[in-house]
Design a protein around this motif. Structure first.
Motif, PDB file in Angstrom:
ATOM      1  N   UNK A   7     -15.032 -51.237  -3.642  1.00  0.00           N
ATOM      2  CA  UNK A   7     -13.644 -51.513  -3.988  1.00  0.00           C
ATOM      3  C   UNK A   7     -12.852 -50.215  -4.014  1.00  0.00           C
ATOM      4  N   UNK A   8     -13.531 -49.092  -4.333  1.00  0.00           N
ATOM      5  CA  UNK A   8     -12.833 -47.811  -4.448  1.00  0.00           C
ATOM      6  C   UNK A   8     -13.790 -46.652  -4.220  1.00  0.00           C
ATOM      7  N   UNK A   9     -13.205 -45.511  -3.854  1.00  0.00           N
ATOM      8  CA  UNK A   9     -13.937 -44.254  -3.718  1.00  0.00           C
ATOM      9  C   UNK A   9     -13.182 -43.199  -4.519  1.00  0.00           C
ATOM     10  N   UNK A  10     -13.892 -42.547  -5.419  1.00  0.00           N
ATOM     11  CA  UNK A  10     -13.334 -41.439  -6.184  1.00  0.00           C
ATOM     12  C   UNK A  10     -13.788 -40.132  -5.551  1.00  0.00           C
ATOM     13  N   UNK A  11     -12.842 -39.205  -5.364  1.00  0.00           N
ATOM     14  CA  UNK A  11     -13.166 -37.898  -4.801  1.00  0.00           C
ATOM     15  C   UNK A  11     -12.196 -36.870  -5.370  1.00  0.00           C
ATOM     16  N   UNK A  12     -12.583 -35.595  -5.283  1.00  0.00           N
ATOM     17  CA  UNK A  12     -11.719 -34.512  -5.743  1.00  0.00           C
ATOM     18  C   UNK A  12     -10.556 -34.298  -4.779  1.00  0.00           C
ATOM     19  N   UNK A  44     -10.417 -50.361   5.682  1.00  0.00           N
ATOM     20  CA  UNK A  44     -11.630 -51.079   5.270  1.00  0.00           C
ATOM     21  C   UNK A  44     -11.425 -51.889   3.987  1.00  0.00           C
ATOM     22  N   UNK A  45     -10.267 -51.723   3.354  1.00  0.00           N
ATOM     23  CA  UNK A  45     -10.019 -52.390   2.081  1.00  0.00           C
ATOM     24  C   UNK A  45     -10.591 -51.646   0.898  1.00  0.00           C
ATOM     25  N   UNK A  46     -10.852 -50.345   1.075  1.00  0.00           N
ATOM     26  CA  UNK A  46     -11.408 -49.500   0.019  1.00  0.00           C
ATOM     27  C   UNK A  46     -10.286 -48.613  -0.532  1.00  0.00           C
ATOM     28  N   UNK A  47     -10.076 -48.649  -1.839  1.00  0.00           N
ATOM     29  CA  UNK A  47      -9.017 -47.872  -2.481  1.00  0.00           C
ATOM     30  C   UNK A  47      -9.468 -46.420  -2.651  1.00  0.00           C
ATOM     31  N   UNK A  48      -8.778 -45.455  -2.017  1.00  0.00           N
ATOM     32  CA  UNK A  48      -9.105 -44.044  -2.249  1.00  0.00           C
ATOM     33  C   UNK A  48      -8.450 -43.570  -3.549  1.00  0.00           C
ATOM     34  N   UNK A  49      -9.221 -42.863  -4.374  1.00  0.00           N
ATOM     35  CA  UNK A  49      -8.706 -42.373  -5.649  1.00  0.00           C
ATOM     36  C   UNK A  49      -9.063 -40.899  -5.786  1.00  0.00           C
ATOM     37  N   UNK A  50      -8.039 -40.083  -5.938  1.00  0.00           N
ATOM     38  CA  UNK A  50      -8.229 -38.636  -6.098  1.00  0.00           C
ATOM     39  C   UNK A  50      -8.130 -38.306  -7.578  1.00  0.00           C
ATOM     40  N   UNK A  60     -13.636 -46.349 -17.718  1.00  0.00           N
ATOM     41  CA  UNK A  60     -12.252 -46.719 -17.429  1.00  0.00           C
ATOM     42  C   UNK A  60     -12.206 -47.989 -16.569  1.00  0.00           C
ATOM     43  N   UNK A  61     -13.057 -48.057 -15.560  1.00  0.00           N
ATOM     44  CA  UNK A  61     -13.097 -49.235 -14.692  1.00  0.00           C
ATOM     45  C   UNK A  61     -13.596 -50.449 -15.477  1.00  0.00           C
ATOM     46  N   UNK A  62     -14.626 -50.278 -16.297  1.00  0.00           N
ATOM     47  CA  UNK A  62     -15.152 -51.374 -17.109  1.00  0.00           C
ATOM     48  C   UNK A  62     -14.058 -51.956 -18.008  1.00  0.00           C
ATOM     49  N   UNK A  63     -13.308 -51.086 -18.675  1.00  0.00           N
ATOM     50  CA  UNK A  63     -12.210 -51.550 -19.534  1.00  0.00           C
ATOM     51  C   UNK A  63     -11.134 -52.257 -18.716  1.00  0.00           C
ATOM     52  N   UNK A  64     -10.830 -51.732 -17.534  1.00  0.00           N
ATOM     53  CA  UNK A  64      -9.800 -52.335 -16.690  1.00  0.00           C
ATOM     54  C   UNK A  64     -10.227 -53.701 -16.164  1.00  0.00           C
ATOM     55  N   UNK A  65     -11.515 -53.893 -15.937  1.00  0.00           N
ATOM     56  CA  UNK A  65     -11.999 -55.204 -15.498  1.00  0.00           C
ATOM     57  C   UNK A  65     -11.716 -56.250 -16.583  1.00  0.00           C
ATOM     58  N   UNK A 122      -4.840 -52.916 -16.465  1.00  0.00           N
ATOM     59  CA  UNK A 122      -4.324 -51.566 -16.656  1.00  0.00           C
ATOM     60  C   UNK A 122      -4.469 -50.671 -15.444  1.00  0.00           C
ATOM     61  N   UNK A 123      -5.384 -50.993 -14.545  1.00  0.00           N
ATOM     62  CA  UNK A 123      -5.510 -50.267 -13.288  1.00  0.00           C
ATOM     63  C   UNK A 123      -5.168 -51.246 -12.164  1.00  0.00           C
ATOM     64  N   UNK A 124      -4.024 -51.062 -11.519  1.00  0.00           N
ATOM     65  CA  UNK A 124      -3.608 -52.023 -10.489  1.00  0.00           C
ATOM     66  C   UNK A 124      -4.637 -52.250  -9.393  1.00  0.00           C
ATOM     67  N   UNK A 125      -5.351 -51.206  -8.965  1.00  0.00           N
ATOM     68  CA  UNK A 125      -6.331 -51.389  -7.894  1.00  0.00           C
ATOM     69  C   UNK A 125      -7.491 -52.271  -8.354  1.00  0.00           C
ATOM     70  N   UNK A 126      -7.842 -52.211  -9.634  1.00  0.00           N
ATOM     71  CA  UNK A 126      -8.909 -53.063 -10.162  1.00  0.00           C
ATOM     72  C   UNK A 126      -8.453 -54.524 -10.144  1.00  0.00           C
TER      73      UNK A 126
END
Length: 157
Positions: free
Chosen positions: A75-80, A93-99, A112-117, A121-125
């Motif tokens: 659903x998402x990729x976290x990167x610096x 691909x339908x994958x949300x990039x998150x910097x 943070x993702x667990x709480x958003x599920x 609170x996180x629109x991408x979630x």
């Protein structure tokens, strides 16, 4: 449940650029839990030329293609850091990039993702949950709904 990828070299923090990431970790995140489901290291590769592959540009030596293949169910990729080209390719691909800031703790992001599920609170979630729910209700076999039939087990029936 959402599958999330993290660009990391130490398996604890997000500390790599997506395109140049030497390793990615995958977690399945549900309310109150996260399960490590994948880890892959990538060799360094030089990008050469361009060609079309499933609507994306790059060649077999394109350093991003193996990463895109690895995260395609996420659903998402976290990167610096994530370059503009990789952002476009991830979105295709339908994958949300998150910097996030380099050194951000993966456990904090998983929480943070667990709480958003649970609470939003996180629109991408919210969008990823809606996509997953829609996929469950999609008809299969060209518009035919799945069905179960009770069948006879003897001629006397």
């Amino acid at each position: 449940m959402l599958r999330i990828a993290f660009a990391t070299s130490d398996r604890q923090t997000v500390n790599l650029h997506f395109g140049g990431a030497e390793a990615l970790m995958l977690y399945d995140v549900a309310p109150g839990q996260a399960d490590l489901v994948g880890f892959m290291e990538f060799p360094k590769a030089e990008q050469e030329g361009e060609t079309t592959r499933v609507g994306l540009t790059g060649t077999d030596k394109d350093k991003v293609i193996p990463k895109l293949d690895f995260v395609q169910e996420c659903a998402a990729v976290y990167a610096a850091s994530i370059g503009a080209s990789s952002i476009r390719r991830l979105m295709a691909l339908g994958v949300q990039p998150i910097i996030v800031d380099e050194g951000h703790d993966i456990i904090d992001l998983l929480n943070e993702v667990s709480l958003a599920i649970v609470h939003g609170g996180l629109p991408w979630v919210d969008k990823a949950k809606a996509r997953a729910e829609a996929a469950k209700t999609q008809p299969t076999l060209s518009g035919i709904e799945p069905a179960r039939h009770d069948l006879i087990t003897s001629i006397d029936d």
